[in-house]
Design an enzyme around this catalytic site. Structure first.
Site, PDB file in Angstrom:
ATOM      1  N   LYS A  85      20.575  53.737  40.386  1.00  0.00           N
ATOM      2  CA  LYS A  85      19.496  54.539  40.951  1.00  0.00           C
ATOM      3  C   LYS A  85      19.988  55.510  42.026  1.00  0.00           C
ATOM      4  O   LYS A  85      21.099  55.401  42.529  1.00  0.00           O
ATOM      5  CB  LYS A  85      18.382  53.625  41.460  1.00  0.00           C
ATOM      6  CG  LYS A  85      17.658  52.957  40.295  1.00  0.00           C
ATOM      7  CD  LYS A  85      16.396  52.263  40.668  1.00  0.00           C
ATOM      8  CE  LYS A  85      15.677  51.793  39.389  1.00  0.00           C
ATOM      9  NZ  LYS A  85      14.498  50.970  39.671  1.00  0.00           N
ATOM     10  N   ARG A 139      18.299  43.440  36.444  1.00  0.00           N
ATOM     11  CA  ARG A 139      18.094  44.421  35.370  1.00  0.00           C
ATOM     12  C   ARG A 139      19.150  45.509  35.526  1.00  0.00           C
ATOM     13  O   ARG A 139      19.120  46.287  36.481  1.00  0.00           O
ATOM     14  CB  ARG A 139      16.679  44.998  35.475  1.00  0.00           C
ATOM     15  CG  ARG A 139      16.289  45.944  34.356  1.00  0.00           C
ATOM     16  CD  ARG A 139      14.840  46.413  34.538  1.00  0.00           C
ATOM     17  NE  ARG A 139      14.428  47.314  33.464  1.00  0.00           N
ATOM     18  CZ  ARG A 139      14.637  48.628  33.468  1.00  0.00           C
ATOM     19  NH1 ARG A 139      15.233  49.199  34.522  1.00  0.00           N
ATOM     20  NH2 ARG A 139      14.240  49.379  32.451  1.00  0.00           N
TER      21      ARG A 139
END
Length: 348
Positions: A289, A324
């Site tokens: 991210k 994840r």
């Protein structure tokens, strides 16, 4: 203001020190696992009442504190003796992380199998990009993208369907998916909550301000991000339970990068035990991210492997049950070494 009481585990310890602290009553196990906590912060109606050792917690807080030591049910039927790895399979043309590399169904299926061989315990298949500012796709288009992938990968491992749309959830479950992962925490589609309630499917509830990725970053304002995210998730859990969705079927995700600044993301990872204190398994999705790129100076999302692994280990050390990730092999290797070091022994 977030009303109600929260007990935040602090002073986390592992290995032989944790064993002795647990035996002597100086610590409690976080969610019944290998990580112990020796201190807690008490929070009531948004007010920080202070930090103290577990032995000095007032009597009327004791029950809530000891609840933090209870082991949640295994999520999606998977063993829970350590953090599980959820491999990300984006069947989209515009994913922030891979630029549509797995948009073709055959490529997505091959990528899923490669992740399983590399150590993933389950796979998360999504057909709609939810990066900041992304445009929505119709449920029909989303379903067409994911169905052939779900059908094939569900033969090999538990598959989670990453969607906000009840129609897509229903189709994916019929195709073999076993978990629903909803970034809107079952708020986007009015039919989604009913669908989950009427099935036995486990669900992941994620925090996001609002219910639209296109506008979420404009809503990234918090007085205390960890308490407010915990309060939101606590309320969503209560809503699910009131409709018959047992807590054992629920996992929660603080929503790293979804309506959060870099500082918000860091605070949430640091205070992940507060999310674990809700009594559900915690899913952490920090992989590749933007905040990792900001911290590391790596612009290209696909090159943020090392930073992503570091974030995953930070989450595992603070009670994340499911990680994840895009980079399964690297995460699996790092987790194996981290866990052996944390518990002070090699795997049996």
């Amino acid at each position: 203001m977030i009303l109600g009481r929260f007990v935040e585990p602090l002073g986390l310890i592992t290995g032989p020190v944790a064993f002795h602290a647990l035996r002597e009553g100086f610590a409690l196990p976080l969610q019944g696992g290998d990580i112990a906590f020796a201190f807690v912060r008490l929070i009531e109606d948004g007010e920080d009442l202070g930090v103290g050792p577990i032995r000095e917690v007032p009597e009327d807080w004791q029950e809530a504190m000891h609840a933090l030591a209870q082991r949640p049910a295994p999520f999606a039927g998977l063993a829970a003796d350590g953090p599980l790895i959820m491999g990300i399979v984006n069947v989209t043309p515009d994913s922030f992380s891979d630029g549509g590399r797995h948009f073709d169904a055959k490529a997505a299926i091959a990528a899923g199998h490669a992740m399983l061989e590399a150590g993933a315990h389950m796979l998360d298949v999504g057909g709609e990009s939810t990066r900041p500012g992304s445009a929505a796709v119709t449920a029909e288009e989303e379903t067409a993208r994911i169905l052939p992938v779900v059908r094939e990968l569900a033969k090999a491992a538990p598959v989670s369907i990453d969607t906000r749309n009840a129609a897509t959830m229903r189709a994916a479950l019929d195709a073999g998916a076993e978990v629903i992962n909803d970034i809107s925490a079952l708020r986007h589609d009015p039919e989604a909550m009913t669908l989950v309630a009427r099935s036995d499917v486990p669900v992941i509830l994620m925090h996001m301000p609002g219910d639209d990725p296109a506008t979420m970053q404009a809503l990234a304002e918090y007085d205390d991000v960890a308490v407010q995210v915990a309060g939101f998730l606590r309320d969503r859990i209560a809503t699910c339970e009131a409709l018959g969705i047992a807590r054992g079927r629920i996992a929660v995700d603080p929503g790293i990068g979804f309506g959060k600044t870099v500082d918000h993301n860091l605070a949430l990872i640091d205070r992940l035990p507060l999310i674990a204190a809700l009594g559900c398994r915690v899913v952490l999705g920090a992989s590749r991210k933007r905040f990792i790129g900001t911290l590391s100076g790596v612009e290209e999302a696909g090159a943020r492997v090392q930073g992503s692994v570091a974030a995953a280990l930070a989450g595992a050390a603070r009670g994340a049950s499911v990680l994840r990730v895009h980079d399964v092999a690297e995460t699996a290797q790092a987790l194996a070494v981290w866990r052996a070091c944390a518990v002070g022994r090699a795997p049996e």
